[in-house]
Design a protein around this motif. Structure first.
Motif, PDB file in Angstrom:
ATOM      1  N   CYS A  69      -4.555  -0.165   1.739  1.00 24.38           N
ATOM      2  CA  CYS A  69      -3.707   0.121   2.897  1.00 24.38           C
ATOM      3  C   CYS A  69      -2.726   1.247   2.594  1.00 24.38           C
ATOM      4  CB  CYS A  69      -2.985  -1.140   3.357  1.00 24.38           C
ATOM      5  SG  CYS A  69      -4.096  -2.301   4.188  1.00 24.38           S
ATOM      6  N   ALA A  70      -2.270   1.349   1.357  1.00 19.51           N
ATOM      7  CA  ALA A  70      -1.401   2.457   0.982  1.00 19.51           C
ATOM      8  C   ALA A  70      -2.145   3.781   1.141  1.00 19.51           C
ATOM      9  CB  ALA A  70      -0.903   2.288  -0.444  1.00 19.51           C
ATOM     10  N   GLU A  71      -3.429   3.815   0.753  1.00 19.43           N
ATOM     11  CA  GLU A  71      -4.251   5.010   0.943  1.00 19.43           C
ATOM     12  C   GLU A  71      -4.460   5.282   2.427  1.00 19.43           C
ATOM     13  OE1 GLU A  71      -7.962   4.486  -1.098  1.00 19.43           O
ATOM     14  OE2 GLU A  71      -6.965   4.077  -3.007  1.00 19.43           O
ATOM     15  N   ARG A  72      -4.762   4.246   3.187  1.00 18.22           N
ATOM     16  CA  ARG A  72      -5.042   4.392   4.619  1.00 18.22           C
ATOM     17  C   ARG A  72      -3.825   4.916   5.375  1.00 18.22           C
ATOM     18  NH1 ARG A  72      -9.307   4.754   8.176  1.00 18.22           N
ATOM     19  NH2 ARG A  72      -8.737   3.929  10.165  1.00 18.22           N
ATOM     20  N   CYS A  73      -2.635   4.478   4.987  1.00 22.64           N
ATOM     21  CA  CYS A  73      -1.411   4.828   5.705  1.00 22.64           C
ATOM     22  C   CYS A  73      -0.655   5.999   5.080  1.00 22.64           C
ATOM     23  CB  CYS A  73      -0.505   3.598   5.779  1.00 22.64           C
ATOM     24  SG  CYS A  73      -1.252   2.224   6.695  1.00 22.64           S
ATOM     25  N   SER A  74      -1.244   6.686   4.137  1.00 23.63           N
ATOM     26  CA  SER A  74      -0.532   7.744   3.415  1.00 23.63           C
ATOM     27  C   SER A  74      -0.193   8.959   4.274  1.00 23.63           C
ATOM     28  CB  SER A  74      -1.341   8.188   2.198  1.00 23.63           C
ATOM     29  OG  SER A  74      -2.553   8.776   2.614  1.00 23.63           O
ATOM     30  N   ALA A  75      -0.895   9.204   5.364  1.00 24.99           N
ATOM     31  CA  ALA A  75      -0.675  10.408   6.160  1.00 24.99           C
ATOM     32  C   ALA A  75       0.179  10.173   7.410  1.00 24.99           C
ATOM     33  CB  ALA A  75      -2.011  11.010   6.571  1.00 24.99           C
ATOM     34  N   LYS A  79       4.871   4.620   8.041  1.00 25.93           N
ATOM     35  CA  LYS A  79       4.219   3.946   6.923  1.00 25.93           C
ATOM     36  C   LYS A  79       4.426   2.432   6.912  1.00 25.93           C
ATOM     37  CE  LYS A  79       3.966   7.806   3.671  1.00 25.93           C
ATOM     38  NZ  LYS A  79       3.451   8.672   4.648  1.00 25.93           N
ATOM     39  N   LYS A  83       1.316  -0.074   7.156  1.00 24.48           N
ATOM     40  CA  LYS A  83       0.944  -0.925   6.020  1.00 24.48           C
ATOM     41  C   LYS A  83       0.964  -2.402   6.413  1.00 24.48           C
ATOM     42  CE  LYS A  83       2.477   2.153   2.321  1.00 24.48           C
ATOM     43  NZ  LYS A  83       3.456   2.332   1.243  1.00 24.48           N
ATOM     44  N   THR A 100      -7.725   8.352   6.085  1.00 18.79           N
ATOM     45  CA  THR A 100      -6.420   8.027   6.657  1.00 18.79           C
ATOM     46  C   THR A 100      -6.489   7.799   8.165  1.00 18.79           C
ATOM     47  OG1 THR A 100      -5.941  10.380   6.920  1.00 18.79           O
ATOM     48  CG2 THR A 100      -5.171   9.321   4.892  1.00 18.79           C
TER      49      THR A 100
END
Length: 123
Positions: A69-75, A79, A83, A100
């Motif tokens: 989820c950190a990768e998915r929400c990085s952009a 955030k 997350k 993302t």
């Protein structure tokens, strides 16, 4: 003055050579488009492939959701809510789509979970 030259300076001997070349190319292209079996068919483009671990339903362990989820929400600029909802979706579906944004088709559970208002629940 050479008897084979023309007003443009090109010789008459070259004109048939160029014409023969273009006729030969036309013949090759026509034969190729007719599909006489001399040329192999071009394969159809394949859809983008994603690594299967973590992107198919049930392929993640619950402790892996935080990292995915950190990768998915990085952009995103949002955030914290991203997350939060991604974590809820990952906990239920045990998958997070790659990238993302988008690619939700690889995880139907994640894609089809809707809010009360009918919007997508999972980012």
């Amino acid at each position: 003055m050479d008897p084979h030259s023309t007003a443009s300076g090109l010789t008459m001997a070259r004109k048939p050579t160029v014409a023969v070349f273009f006729l030969a190319m036309l013949l090759v292209l026509t034969k190729e488009s007719m599909g006489d079996g001399a040329y192999p068919e071009t394969p159809a483009p394949q859809p983008a492939t994603f690594p299967m671990h973590g992107t198919t339903e049930g392929s993640l362990r619950p402790e892996e959701c935080t990292v995915r989820c950190a990768e998915r929400c990085s952009a995103t600029a949002y955030k914290k809510p991203c997350k939060f909802f991604c974590g809820k979706c990952c906990g239920k579906c045990l998958c997070v789509p790659p990238g993302t944004y988008g690619n939700k088709q690889v995880c139907p559970c994640y894609n089809n979970w809707k809010t009360k208002r009918g919007g997508p629940k999972c980012p």
